[in-house]
Enzyme design. Structure first.
Site, PDB file in Angstrom:
ATOM      1  N   ARG A 325       0.946  -1.181   0.091  1.00 49.78           N
ATOM      2  CA  ARG A 325       0.168   0.157   0.384  1.00 49.78           C
ATOM      3  C   ARG A 325       0.902   1.035   0.327  1.00 49.78           C
ATOM      4  O   ARG A 325       2.340   0.765   0.384  1.00 49.78           O
ATOM      5  CB  ARG A 325      -0.853   0.289   2.005  1.00 49.78           C
ATOM      6  CG  ARG A 325      -1.791  -1.009   1.226  1.00 49.78           C
ATOM      7  CD  ARG A 325      -2.440  -1.690   0.185  1.00 49.78           C
ATOM      8  NE  ARG A 325      -4.058  -0.986   0.306  1.00 49.78           N
ATOM      9  CZ  ARG A 325      -4.049  -1.917  -1.114  1.00 49.78           C
ATOM     10  NH1 ARG A 325      -4.476  -2.441  -2.108  1.00 49.78           N
ATOM     11  NH2 ARG A 325      -5.211  -0.570  -1.525  1.00 49.78           N
ATOM     12  N   ASP A 349       4.891  -0.164  -6.408  1.00 53.10           N
ATOM     13  CA  ASP A 349       4.215   0.152  -7.201  1.00 53.10           C
ATOM     14  C   ASP A 349       2.713   0.494  -6.987  1.00 53.10           C
ATOM     15  O   ASP A 349       1.552   0.666  -8.000  1.00 53.10           O
ATOM     16  CB  ASP A 349       3.487  -1.359  -8.014  1.00 53.10           C
ATOM     17  CG  ASP A 349       2.907  -2.071  -8.361  1.00 53.10           C
ATOM     18  OD1 ASP A 349       2.627  -2.175  -9.661  1.00 53.10           O
ATOM     19  OD2 ASP A 349       1.567  -2.388  -8.173  1.00 53.10           O
ATOM     20  N   GLU A 354      -2.973   7.695  -5.355  1.00 54.22           N
ATOM     21  CA  GLU A 354      -3.077   7.288  -6.790  1.00 54.22           C
ATOM     22  C   GLU A 354      -4.370   7.962  -8.375  1.00 54.22           C
ATOM     23  O   GLU A 354      -5.425   7.146  -7.718  1.00 54.22           O
ATOM     24  CB  GLU A 354      -3.138   5.908  -6.878  1.00 54.22           C
ATOM     25  CG  GLU A 354      -2.060   5.048  -6.558  1.00 54.22           C
ATOM     26  CD  GLU A 354      -2.309   3.742  -5.802  1.00 54.22           C
ATOM     27  OE1 GLU A 354      -3.209   2.918  -6.523  1.00 54.22           O
ATOM     28  OE2 GLU A 354      -1.358   2.872  -5.550  1.00 54.22           O
ATOM     29  N   HIS A 373       0.590   0.640  -9.954  1.00 60.61           N
ATOM     30  CA  HIS A 373      -0.569  -0.476  -9.613  1.00 60.61           C
ATOM     31  C   HIS A 373      -0.918  -1.716 -10.363  1.00 60.61           C
ATOM     32  O   HIS A 373      -2.106  -2.598 -10.756  1.00 60.61           O
ATOM     33  CB  HIS A 373      -1.468   0.390  -8.449  1.00 60.61           C
ATOM     34  CG  HIS A 373      -1.984  -0.524  -7.878  1.00 60.61           C
ATOM     35  ND1 HIS A 373      -2.653   0.472  -7.030  1.00 60.61           N
ATOM     36  CD2 HIS A 373      -2.113  -2.561  -7.016  1.00 60.61           C
ATOM     37  CE1 HIS A 373      -2.911  -0.773  -6.281  1.00 60.61           C
ATOM     38  NE2 HIS A 373      -2.802  -1.510  -5.532  1.00 60.61           N
ATOM     39  N   GLY A 375       0.268  -5.158  -9.054  1.00 62.96           N
ATOM     40  CA  GLY A 375       0.244  -6.235  -8.734  1.00 62.96           C
ATOM     41  C   GLY A 375      -0.646  -7.302  -8.736  1.00 62.96           C
ATOM     42  O   GLY A 375       0.061  -8.454  -8.653  1.00 62.96           O
ATOM     43  N   ALA A 376      -1.856  -7.196  -8.955  1.00 67.11           N
ATOM     44  CA  ALA A 376      -2.474  -8.091  -8.942  1.00 67.11           C
ATOM     45  C   ALA A 376      -2.548  -7.703 -10.669  1.00 67.11           C
ATOM     46  O   ALA A 376      -4.296  -9.139 -11.126  1.00 67.11           O
ATOM     47  CB  ALA A 376      -4.040  -7.871  -8.347  1.00 67.11           C
TER      48      ALA A 376
END
Length: 637
Positions: A325, A349, A354, A373, A375-376
């Site tokens: 985070r 990331d 954001e 962002h 990551g997923a």
């Protein structure tokens, strides 16, 4: 009778309103699904639920406990314990509305559509979200939607579950969700591998200057000497947060030949040792590491935990990776550490805001590798997260407790299974106890005693306590109580519930032998319900899967807790059952059982009568006029 001497407390005292003659079962709000997660409602009369005493099976995904066995009503008339009604009649149940405010994988949407009405409305403003939410039973978000207190207030009690398609829940006001009895679930497992792989990708990319070298070549340059990297073999990696993602990063880093240490105050040491990782203190981790990878949640404790003081304790030339985070890093402090050379490189990331500002000095820094962002963001993870959160939300709407619930007690599936009948018993005892309190008495102190053959440490009573709280509060207030908000609602009402676990010589196969509920410092509508110490006291057991009332005050009884109940304290003499039975029969009130318990022969006895319908006032008056009956009370279960 006991004196009412309860002192005022911070909450509003619970006071039974005896002037309200409305049947308790009819004091309901708009229809909503019923279970131990949801409030009792007129769905009781719609759902042909059957009480199933069978083991709970885990969902195929392993992430949810299927607890249909617990979808039992407080209102006994709606539980199929009753043998005198037809529960198989066809009913039309409205489908729940599920609002999806950010993009979700198609597999997840298909699952949602098979269960409810799905409204995919993306990029909603806070105002638009508040306008829509009062028409929705569930809301699914990613990280971009802020689910604030205002959203829960605008929902007006209809919103039952918020699903976060991902791990972090810092964009959901958990306190407000709990206060409003809304379950919050996330999807913590589906993107675990994707996030861990991205962390390793950033680690390797940063160590070898991949992104900078790529940008340089695309600008027409060839700068081999400028982008000399560092090796990973033999270097120490500190994993800050040893949960699902952190532990997977550690596994992969070990495969790269790195020495891995970790800090996590909640991680079990044996799990860390199993993959060759040493758990150390926070200061030891940051002061000895060559690389630091962040995998902690954003909480008030971790907010900007990496700041000027933290960076000052690190090795000169340390490298930092963050796929957790953004708020755990003070970005201004990181920029200062980069400029000073304390931090050689960073790979980020996630960010505090954001997307970050286009002119962000941190993003533009030559020694910082950034991704938006991601990551997923793998195809597999996106579909997996969509299915996982859809299953959790649908399960919650069905009344099942998701293993990924973040604001409700985590009750293991096997515990849920064996506690099933005791859940019903607990709620009914609460409802019985509160109806025995005389109007005007403020309920403040309740004691619950669980008798069990098991070690007290092995008896999880959180679910039972929540259901007792539900039974105590709902019949005499406008509040609706579920597993999510039970403790909060009790505190808000000034209700103190203490628990005691007593070991008894009984079968350890049963989690609970009996449950005793005592309310102190109140007056009673039924003096016989008072124990020797002046408290309203009732006790119950589960027999053959059915809850029974076994003691009222100091008098023993054996009453199946179904339908409605009339308790009569009488002189023990022949013919009493026949006389009362005749009165009820003449009024066309069906009696489904009678039971008499006494202390001494020809002395006082308590007669318990189960009836399918509520007798009218004249019938109850006739029962009270029977000379041998000293007192009686009608109780709505």
């Amino acid at each position: 009778m006991a004196n009412s001497s309860a002192a005022a407390s911070s909450g509003t005292l619970l006071r039974p309103n005896l002037s309200d003659t409305t049947p308790i079962n009819s004091r309901r709000s708009s229809p909503q699904q019923l279970s131990f997660l949801h409030s009792s409602s007129s769905y009781n009369n719609l759902l042909p639920l059957k009480f199933q005493l069978k083991p709970i099976s885990n969902h195929a995904s392993g992430s949810h406990a299927v607890v249909n066995v617990l979808k039992t009503a407080v209102d006994t008339a709606d539980i199929s314990f009753s043998r005198n009604r037809n529960v198989d009649s066809a009913v039309s149940i409205p489908k729940p509305t599920i609002l999806v405010s950010e993009k979700l994988g198609e597999a997840g949407l298909e699952l949602l559509r098979s269960f409810g009405n799905v409204d995919c409305s993306y990029d909603l403003s806070p105002e638009d979200l508040c306008k829509k939410i009062s028409l929705c039973d569930a809301l699914i978000v990613r990280s971009g939607t802020k689910v604030t207190r205002q959203v829960f207030e605008a929902a007006k009690g209809r919103l039952k579950v918020v699903g976060r398609a991902g791990v972090g829940i810092d964009n959901v006001d958990l306190q407000a969700a709990t206060e409003f009895g809304c379950l919050v679930v996330n999807a913590p497992t589906a993107n675990t591998i994707a996030a861990a792989e991205h962390g390793i990708a950033l680690l390797c990319s940063m160590a070898r200057n991949v992104s900078q070298a790529d940008a340089s070549m695309k600008a027409g340059q060839w700068q081999r000497s400028k982008y000399v990297g560092v090796s990973l073999v033999g270097k120490t990696l500190a994993v800050m947060g040893f949960g699902k993602v952190g532990s997977e990063v550690a596994r992969r880093a070990k495969g790269l030949g790195m020495h891995v240490i970790a800090h996590d105050p909640y991680a079990p040491a044996d799990r860390a040792r199993a993959i060759g990782v040493e758990l150390v203190s926070f200061d030891q981790a940051i002061s000895t590491a060559d690389f630091i990878s962040l995998h902690m949640p954003l909480t008030p404790t971790t907010s900007k935990i990496f700041n000027d003081d933290t960076f000052a304790k690190m090795k000169k030339g340390v490298r930092v990776i963050n796929v957790a985070r953004g708020g755990v890093i003070d970005e201004d402090a990181l920029l200062r550490a980069l400029d000073a050379g304390k931090v050689a490189q960073a790979a980020l990331d996630v960010f505090c805001v954001e997307p970050p500002p286009k002119d962000s000095k941190l993003v533009q820094h030559e020694n910082v590798t950034v991704t938006p962002h991601l990551g997923a963001s793998t195809k597999e993870a996106q579909e997996g997260v969509a299915v996982e959160i859809a299953e959790a939300v649908v399960g919650a709407l069905k009344g099942e407790l998701s293993a990924t619930a973040v604001n409700a007690p985590m009750v293991p599936a096997e515990v849920l299974s064996e506690l099933a009948p005791y859940v019903v018993l607990a709620e009914k005892l609460g409802r019985l106890a509160v109806q025995l309190v005389a109007g005007g008495s403020g309920i403040q102190s309740v004691k619950v005693v669980y008798r069990s053959a098991r070690d007290p440490d092995n008896l999880d009573t959180r679910l039972l306590r929540a259901m007792i709280t539900k039974g105590l509060i709902e019949p005499i207030s406008s509040s609706f109580v579920n597993l999510v908000n039970a403790d909060f609602t009790a505190k808000q009402k000034g209700l103190r519930i203490s628990e005691e676990r007593v070991v008894v010589d009984s079968s350890p196969e049963n989690p609970v032998d009996s449950i005793l509920v005592q309310i102190s410092n109140v007056q009673s509508r039924f003096a016989s319900a008072l124990s020797e110490n002046g408290n309203i006291s009732i006790e119950g057991k589960v027999k053959y899967g059915v809850p029974h009332l076994t003691q009222v005050g100091s008098l023993g009884t054996d009453v199946s807790l179904e339908g409605n109940l009339i308790l009569c304290c009488q002189v023990d003499q022949p013919g009493m059952i026949g006389r009362v039975g005749n009165i009820l029969g003449e009024s066309n009130v069906n009696v489904n059982f009678m039971s008499v318990g006494r202390t001494v022969k020809k002395s006082k006895a308590i007669m318990a009568i189960g009836v399918d319908e509520e007798p009218d006032k004249d019938t109850l008056k006739r029962i009270g006029e029977v000379p041998a009956i000293e007192e009686f009370v009608f109780l709505d279960l």
